[in-house]
Design a protein around this motif. Sequence first.
Motif, mmCIF file in Angstrom:
data_model
loop_
_atom_site.group_PDB
_atom_site.id
_atom_site.type_symbol
_atom_site.label_atom_id
_atom_site.label_comp_id
_atom_site.label_asym_id
_atom_site.label_seq_id
_atom_site.Cartn_x
_atom_site.Cartn_y
_atom_site.Cartn_z
ATOM 1 N N THR A 79 0.691 -0.919 -0.101
ATOM 2 C CA THR A 79 -0.121 0.173 -0.506
ATOM 3 C C THR A 79 0.990 1.074 0.090
ATOM 4 O O THR A 79 1.686 1.117 0.507
ATOM 5 N N PRO A 80 0.506 2.428 -0.803
ATOM 6 C CA PRO A 80 1.329 3.470 -0.806
ATOM 7 C C PRO A 80 0.774 3.633 0.432
ATOM 8 O O PRO A 80 0.239 4.177 1.683
ATOM 9 N N THR A 81 2.054 5.036 0.970
ATOM 10 C CA THR A 81 2.198 5.367 2.426
ATOM 11 C C THR A 81 3.072 6.330 2.181
ATOM 12 O O THR A 81 4.245 6.315 1.850
ATOM 13 N N ASP A 82 3.088 7.167 2.729
ATOM 14 C CA ASP A 82 3.490 8.668 3.258
ATOM 15 C C ASP A 82 3.524 9.137 5.037
ATOM 16 O O ASP A 82 3.058 9.134 5.744
ATOM 17 N N VAL A 83 5.126 9.306 4.761
ATOM 18 C CA VAL A 83 5.662 9.172 6.529
ATOM 19 C C VAL A 83 6.772 11.437 6.345
ATOM 20 O O VAL A 83 7.164 11.621 5.106
ATOM 21 N N THR A 84 6.217 11.641 7.570
ATOM 22 C CA THR A 84 7.515 13.600 7.396
ATOM 23 C C THR A 84 8.431 12.250 8.408
ATOM 24 O O THR A 84 8.296 11.626 8.701
ATOM 25 N N VAL A 85 10.004 12.422 7.362
ATOM 26 C CA VAL A 85 10.489 12.189 8.157
ATOM 27 C C VAL A 85 11.251 13.673 8.455
ATOM 28 O O VAL A 85 11.733 14.957 7.825
ATOM 29 N N THR A 86 12.469 13.804 10.432
ATOM 30 C CA THR A 86 12.113 15.042 10.029
ATOM 31 C C THR A 86 14.523 15.110 10.582
ATOM 32 O O THR A 86 14.311 13.759 11.423
ATOM 33 N N VAL A 87 14.750 15.364 9.246
ATOM 34 C CA VAL A 87 16.274 15.389 9.376
ATOM 35 C C VAL A 87 17.034 16.306 10.026
ATOM 36 O O VAL A 87 16.670 17.962 10.291
ATOM 37 N N PRO A 88 17.364 15.964 10.711
ATOM 38 C CA PRO A 88 18.514 16.933 11.807
ATOM 39 C C PRO A 88 19.491 17.295 11.441
ATOM 40 O O PRO A 88 19.847 17.529 10.302
ATOM 41 N N PRO A 89 19.819 18.905 12.011
ATOM 42 C CA PRO A 89 20.414 19.857 11.795
ATOM 43 C C PRO A 89 21.892 18.873 11.672
ATOM 44 O O PRO A 89 22.461 18.465 12.749
ATOM 45 N N GLY A 90 22.609 19.353 10.424
ATOM 46 C CA GLY A 90 23.563 19.111 10.674
ATOM 47 C C GLY A 90 24.219 17.676 10.130
ATOM 48 O O GLY A 90 25.570 17.195 9.971
ATOM 49 N N VAL A 91 23.360 16.959 8.952
ATOM 50 C CA VAL A 91 22.955 15.341 8.560
ATOM 51 C C VAL A 91 24.362 15.550 8.139
ATOM 52 O O VAL A 91 24.120 16.432 6.703
ATOM 53 N N ALA A 92 25.276 14.345 7.571
ATOM 54 C CA ALA A 92 26.165 13.571 6.700
ATOM 55 C C ALA A 92 25.250 13.126 4.984
ATOM 56 O O ALA A 92 24.600 12.612 5.725
ATOM 57 N N ASP A 93 25.412 13.559 4.470
ATOM 58 C CA ASP A 93 25.247 12.964 3.694
ATOM 59 C C ASP A 93 26.112 11.172 3.121
ATOM 60 O O ASP A 93 26.844 11.226 4.114
ATOM 61 N N GLY A 94 24.965 10.307 3.535
ATOM 62 C CA GLY A 94 25.188 8.696 3.135
ATOM 63 C C GLY A 94 24.396 8.417 4.821
ATOM 64 O O GLY A 94 24.753 7.370 4.981
ATOM 65 N N ALA A 95 23.825 9.835 5.668
ATOM 66 C CA ALA A 95 23.944 8.881 6.730
ATOM 67 C C ALA A 95 21.837 8.617 6.939
ATOM 68 O O ALA A 95 21.329 8.317 5.646
ATOM 69 N N THR A 96 22.090 7.479 7.787
ATOM 70 C CA THR A 96 20.980 6.488 7.424
ATOM 71 C C THR A 96 20.168 7.068 8.655
ATOM 72 O O THR A 96 20.593 6.858 9.860
ATOM 73 N N LEU A 97 18.782 6.860 9.423
ATOM 74 C CA LEU A 97 18.289 7.308 9.768
ATOM 75 C C LEU A 97 17.437 6.379 10.073
ATOM 76 O O LEU A 97 16.416 5.729 9.266
ATOM 77 N N ARG A 98 16.623 5.972 10.988
ATOM 78 C CA ARG A 98 15.993 4.885 11.626
ATOM 79 C C ARG A 98 14.249 5.354 11.961
ATOM 80 O O ARG A 98 14.119 6.047 13.291
ATOM 81 N N LEU A 99 12.667 4.779 11.519
ATOM 82 C CA LEU A 99 11.518 5.738 12.008
ATOM 83 C C LEU A 99 11.498 4.003 12.592
ATOM 84 O O LEU A 99 10.775 3.373 11.959
ATOM 85 N N LYS A 100 11.247 4.003 13.641
ATOM 86 C CA LYS A 100 10.420 3.180 14.610
ATOM 87 C C LYS A 100 9.029 2.915 13.698
ATOM 88 O O LYS A 100 8.249 3.256 13.718
ATOM 89 N N ASP A 101 9.237 1.506 13.426
ATOM 90 C CA ASP A 101 7.802 0.288 13.112
ATOM 91 C C ASP A 101 6.723 1.457 12.460
ATOM 92 O O ASP A 101 5.977 1.350 11.955
ATOM 93 N N GLN A 102 7.899 1.964 10.772
ATOM 94 C CA GLN A 102 7.042 2.128 9.984
ATOM 95 C C GLN A 102 7.609 1.514 8.970
ATOM 96 O O GLN A 102 7.711 1.787 7.881
ATOM 97 N N GLY A 103 8.230 -0.026 8.863
ATOM 98 C CA GLY A 103 8.577 -0.975 8.036
ATOM 99 C C GLY A 103 7.617 -1.091 7.649
ATOM 100 O O GLY A 103 5.993 -0.591 7.740
ATOM 101 N N ASP A 104 7.311 -3.130 7.097
ATOM 102 C CA ASP A 104 6.024 -3.575 6.665
ATOM 103 C C ASP A 104 4.945 -4.358 7.905
ATOM 104 O O ASP A 104 6.112 -3.872 9.091
ATOM 105 N N ASP A 105 3.770 -4.354 8.371
ATOM 106 C CA ASP A 105 3.309 -5.198 9.162
ATOM 107 C C ASP A 105 4.302 -5.975 9.710
ATOM 108 O O ASP A 105 4.073 -6.891 8.884
ATOM 109 N N GLY A 106 3.492 -6.506 10.708
ATOM 110 C CA GLY A 106 4.171 -8.066 11.472
ATOM 111 C C GLY A 106 3.844 -7.501 13.107
ATOM 112 O O GLY A 106 4.068 -6.639 13.590
ATOM 113 N N ASP A 107 4.834 -9.247 13.846
ATOM 114 C CA ASP A 107 4.815 -8.835 15.388
ATOM 115 C C ASP A 107 5.976 -9.146 15.826
ATOM 116 O O ASP A 107 6.092 -10.520 15.115
#
Length: 180
Positions: A79-107
């Motif tokens: 299903t199409p999903t939209d999220v808002t990502v908060t990009v922290p000040p000073g983030v470097a190119d190639g950095a990875t941010l984790r959005l908790k529990d926003q991946g595929d459904d499951g337990d």
Amino acid sequence: FWNDEVNGAKKAMERNAAAAPGKDVTRDLQVTLEEAVLGAKKSLSFERKRVCPTCQGTCRLPQTFIDCDQCAAAGLIATPTDVTVTVPPGVADGATLRLKDQGDDGDPPGQLYVKIRAASMNAGATIVRDGADLITRGVVVRFPKRGEPASVRVRTVEGEWGNLKVAADAKPGQGLKIRG
């Protein structure tokens, strides 16, 4: 023999894709130099696997042994999903941010990993990022009199003008700083 058939049927009925751990999802997010340096809120659209509303993740039509045609007996649908990502000040190119529990459904649900793709220069190519430093090249300084310091207005990443003080003994190509 009969018990084996009954137990096999029960296991087939009890299958549930939502009870399995959700898969992690990774996506790239393009940001401008200004957004990387100052921080920003960015919208990100992606496809996320959700529990099938027809079979509720069981992979079978309710109270039958018939495979669910809505999810092709997978228990999950994209299903199409939209999220808002908060990009922290000073983030470097190639950095990875984790959005908790926003991946595929499951337990438990999967995680969404957002890899930042930050531009290395601003739109006018007047400011370039070099690690944690922002560099403006080609600044022309005109000294009022020989042996006297000068001040030059320089565009900052915030879009404002800063005053760069230039000592009288500054050399061509020498790096100078505006604090902060």
